[in-house]
Design an enzyme around this catalytic site. Structure first.
Site: not given
Ligand code: DGL
Length: 277
Positions: A14-15, A46-47, A77-79, A162, A196-198
């Site tokens: 993941d990011s 990363y988003g 990570c979805n992104t 984060e 988004c996994t966050h």
């Molecule tokens: N957890 C990541 C996702 O699922 C991303 C987030 C990011 O780095 O912006 O998209």
């Protein structure tokens, strides 16, 4: 061939910390396997980054996990799944080693929602990158053309998580704001995907501000079940996953910071090493 076919742990990328919400559920379901987690915390989020940059960063991280001996990598990570997975699968893997595998989190999520929504109106919350990529509506339409999909980008949710602010008043403000924006787009939504996994860290607040009967879908258990099914259907890959029940953690940022935040996500102390990509 850049990487040999070998036995090793499942790589989870993941990011930042978000992928830990996926890793936790995967480990609960399949504690027998070894795992290597890599968080690119130095370059998160990363988003908000372009397609090319997310692809480049994700590629570097996947290569690092393959160098560490992983036979397969989950982009938790979805992104990265939205912007890098297809290119890595079609362009890079055939050159690196066609026996290695990289899987994402969007497809398993999309496969699960057809049985959940009754109104056939679904909302997706995600990063700017995930929402702009339209990956969710495109993938949902492939399986369930009758489902209407609306998306809402939540650019501040990842920084809130984060920075361990997911329990703060600031989180209340932004969760309420983005949820309202989404529900304004389509009043018939009965199912919201946390794309988004966050975001599972914000779940108590999301539940607080969402209508009572809303289905709110976190991806951890869905991705874990889908991986278990994948390994059942691919015994050659399953045999390559080492099975001592260990998990190693790597970050591209400070080890001390990762240890502190990871313990909030995983509810346990972890050993972490820093890596350069
Ligand atoms: N957890 C990541 C996702 O699922 C991303 C987030 C990011 O780095 O912006 O998209």
């Amino acid at each position: 061939m850049l990487f040999p076919t070998q036995s090793g742990p499942i790589g989870v990328f993941d990011s930042g910390y978000g992928g830990l919400t996926i890793l936790e559920k995967i480990r609960n379901l399949m504690p027998q396997y070894d795992y290597t987690y890599l968080g690119d915390n130095a370059r998160t989020p990363y988003g908000t980054r372009s397609f090319d940059v997310v692809y480049e960063f994700t590629k570097q991280s996947v290569k690092k996990l393959f160098q560490m001996g992983c036979p397969m990598v989950i982009l938790a990570c979805n992104t990265a799944s939205a912007k890098a997975l297809k290119n890595i699968q079609s362009k890079d893997l055939p050159l690196w080693n066609p026996e290695k595998r990289v899987l994402g989190v969007i497809r398993p999520t999309v496969e699960a929602i057809g049985n959940i929504t009754k109104t056939r109106h679904v909302g997706v919350l995600g990063t700017i990158g995930t929402i702009q990529s339209k990956s969710y509506p495109i993938e949902i339409k492939k399986i369930n053309p009758d489902i209407t999909v609306s998306g809402e980008a939540c650019p501040l949710w990842v920084p809130l998580v984060e920075n361990s602010e997911y329990d703060s008043g600031g989180a209340d403000y932004f969760v309420k704001k983005n949820l309202n924006e989404l529900l304004k787009k389509d009043k018939e939504i009965d199912t919201i995907i946390l794309g988004c996994t966050h975001y599972p860290l914000l779940l108590p607040k999301i539940r607080q501000y969402a209508p009572d009967k809303m289905n709110i879908i976190s991806q951890g258990e869905i991705v874990a079940a889908s991986l278990q099914d994948y390994l059942r259907r691919h015994p050659q890959m399953e045999e390559r996953i080492t099975k001592t029940g260990h998990c190693k953690f790597f970050t591209t940022e400070s080890v001390a910071k990762f240890k502190k935040s990871a313990s909030l996500f995983l509810h346990e102390e972890v050993e972490v090493e820093r890596v350069l990509l």
